[in-house]
Write an enzyme that holds these catalytic residues in place. Structure first.
Site, PDB file in Angstrom:
ATOM      1  CB  THR A   1      94.572  50.380 -66.411  1.00  0.00           C
ATOM      2  OG1 THR A   1      93.148  50.200 -66.340  1.00  0.00           O
ATOM      3  CG2 THR A   1      95.208  49.162 -67.053  1.00  0.00           C
ATOM      4  CG  ASN A   2      91.491  48.626 -62.266  1.00  0.00           C
ATOM      5  OD1 ASN A   2      90.577  48.053 -62.847  1.00  0.00           O
ATOM      6  ND2 ASN A   2      91.383  49.877 -61.804  1.00  0.00           N
ATOM      7  NE  ARG A   3      95.635  41.129 -63.734  1.00  0.00           N
ATOM      8  CZ  ARG A   3      96.576  41.315 -62.811  1.00  0.00           C
ATOM      9  NH1 ARG A   3      96.234  41.767 -61.615  1.00  0.00           N
ATOM     10  NH2 ARG A   3      97.837  41.064 -63.084  1.00  0.00           N
TER      11      ARG A   3
ATOM     12  CB  ALA B   1      87.970  48.923 -60.362  1.00  0.00           C
TER      13      ALA B   1
END
Length: 405
Positions: free
Chosen positions: A210-212, A277
């Site tokens: 995943t991402n932040r 995102a």
């Protein structure tokens, strides 16, 4: 600048144990530069003092229909005419019943009888009272007359039981009042689709890539669009954020799910704003069982996900906005992204800057326009950035034939 600056809000407070939360609603409205006057029932005074509201609003609190000094007998008319919008927080079953049946036996109920301004209620009561057929019938009658009902939440109630009837969160109530009281809903009649948050790409049933992204920027855009009268659909990846008031939210996890949801919802949209995102890559193989650790190195083979923005651009809506969150060479990339995908606007931010990027409540962005203009906004709350983006969207829609404006 707040769109509630100078708007006159009459806020009624009734006799519920959640009356103290009305102070947070008043504080939120005052912070948005609204002019707030509070009307309390006598019963509300058993739970919260009038001095609290007078301190927050810098105005005296109205309680009595006929105060001993200076009574004109027209206070209920004066308040009803003065208000641009009226909210009752919390709204008990009693005030709901009075409003539904045209009864007026105190200052607040007579204000409501005389009021022609937009109105909303935030009910709060035990779940047994909330489920009562008479209460629900009264609410339905009020809805049919155009009264907005801010649904209560499920949670722990005053007597320790769990159930529906808990007053909605104060910030959610402020959102609802802001939508109601906006004097210039310049997106009324428009449909807006927003994507937000990260995606999660499964490695196995336990692990994911995943991402932040927190989703805060996309959610702020959705709120700003709803405040300005748009019918908003928000497609969100996993976040910890509460769904914005007045917005239809579809929750997804993966890039594939977001791809499907965005394409399914894009029909009939006047503006699409892609703030999510979305993962560019996902594991080529997802394990059906948890992979056990070993002393060997683990190599993940990654495959490209669909370019959702590119597909939307191929059959573009009247207005299309993209985001570019970068760590280096960001402006050049954002310019290229705008040109390649024929976007009306790209919102670029350097996530390495303090106070910008993922997880923060503020952002620092540059707006890259179709005509080549580049406008760097100062560091500000993401809500402020969102409103500036919606300024541009509204202006673009006004210049497109056949689109409500």
């Amino acid at each position: 600048m707040s769109r509630l600056k100078g708007r006159r809000i009459a806020l009624g407070v009734t006799g519920s144990i959640s009356a103290y939360k009305a102070a947070e609603v008043v504080r939120g409205l005052v912070q948005e530069n609204a002019d707030v006057r509070v009307v309390m029932t006598r019963e509300a005074g058993a739970f919260v003092g009038a001095v609290t509201f007078s301190a927050l609003t810098a105005h005296p609190v109205a309680i009595e229909q006929f105060p001993e000094a200076g009574a004109s007998g027209e206070e209920h008319i004066d308040l009803a005419v003065w208000a641009d919008a009226v909210a009752i927080v919390p709204a008990t079953a009693n005030i709901i019943g009075k409003m539904a049946n045209g009864l007026g036996d105190d200052l607040l109920s007579t204000v409501m009888l005389a009021c022609e301004a937009p109105c909303c209620l935030a009910p709060a009561m035990n779940f047994r009272m909330w489920r009562n057929e008479a209460v629900q019938a009264n609410l339905e009658r009020l809805r049919s007359r155009g009264v907005h009902v801010i649904e209560p939440e499920f949670g722990m109630l005053a007597n320790g039981e769990m159930g529906e009837g808990r007053l909605a969160a104060p910030d959610r109530i402020v959102e609802a009042i802001a939508i109601l009281a906006d004097p210039d809903p310049d997106l009324a009649g428009c449909n807006v689709l927003v994507s937000a948050g990260p995606t999660e790409e499964d490695i196995d049933p336990v692990r994911c890539v995943t991402n932040r992204s927190s989703g805060k920027m996309g959610f702020a855009v959705a709120r700003a669009a709803a405040r300005r009268g748009a019918s908003v659909t928000l497609v969100s990846g996993p976040t910890s954020l509460q769904d914005p008031y007045g917005v239809t939210v579809e929750h997804v996890r993966s890039a594939d799910e977001m791809h499907e949801a965005v394409l399914r919802n894009r029909e009939g949209q006047d503006a699409v704003i892609m703030a999510a995102a979305v993962a560019d890559y996902r594991p080529g193989v997802q394990g059906r069982r948890k992979m056990k650790k070993s002393d060997e190195r683990l190599t993940l083979e990654m495959t490209r996900t669909a370019d959702i923005l590119k597909e939307v651009a191929a059959d573009r809506p009247p207005v299309l906005v993209g985001f570019a969150a970068e760590t280096h060479d960001g402006l050049d990339f954002a310019r290229g992204k705008r040109a390649e995908k024929d976007l009306d606007l790209v919102v670029y931010n350097d996530i390495t800057m303090e106070g910008a990027g993922f997880g923060t409540d503020t952002n620092i962005v540059t707006l890259i326009h179709r005509d080549g203009r580049e406008e760097t906004l100062p560091k500000q709350a993401k809500s402020g950035v969102a409103d500036r983006i919606m300024d541009e969207v509204a202006a673009l829609l006004r210049n497109r034939e056949g689109v409500p404006a």
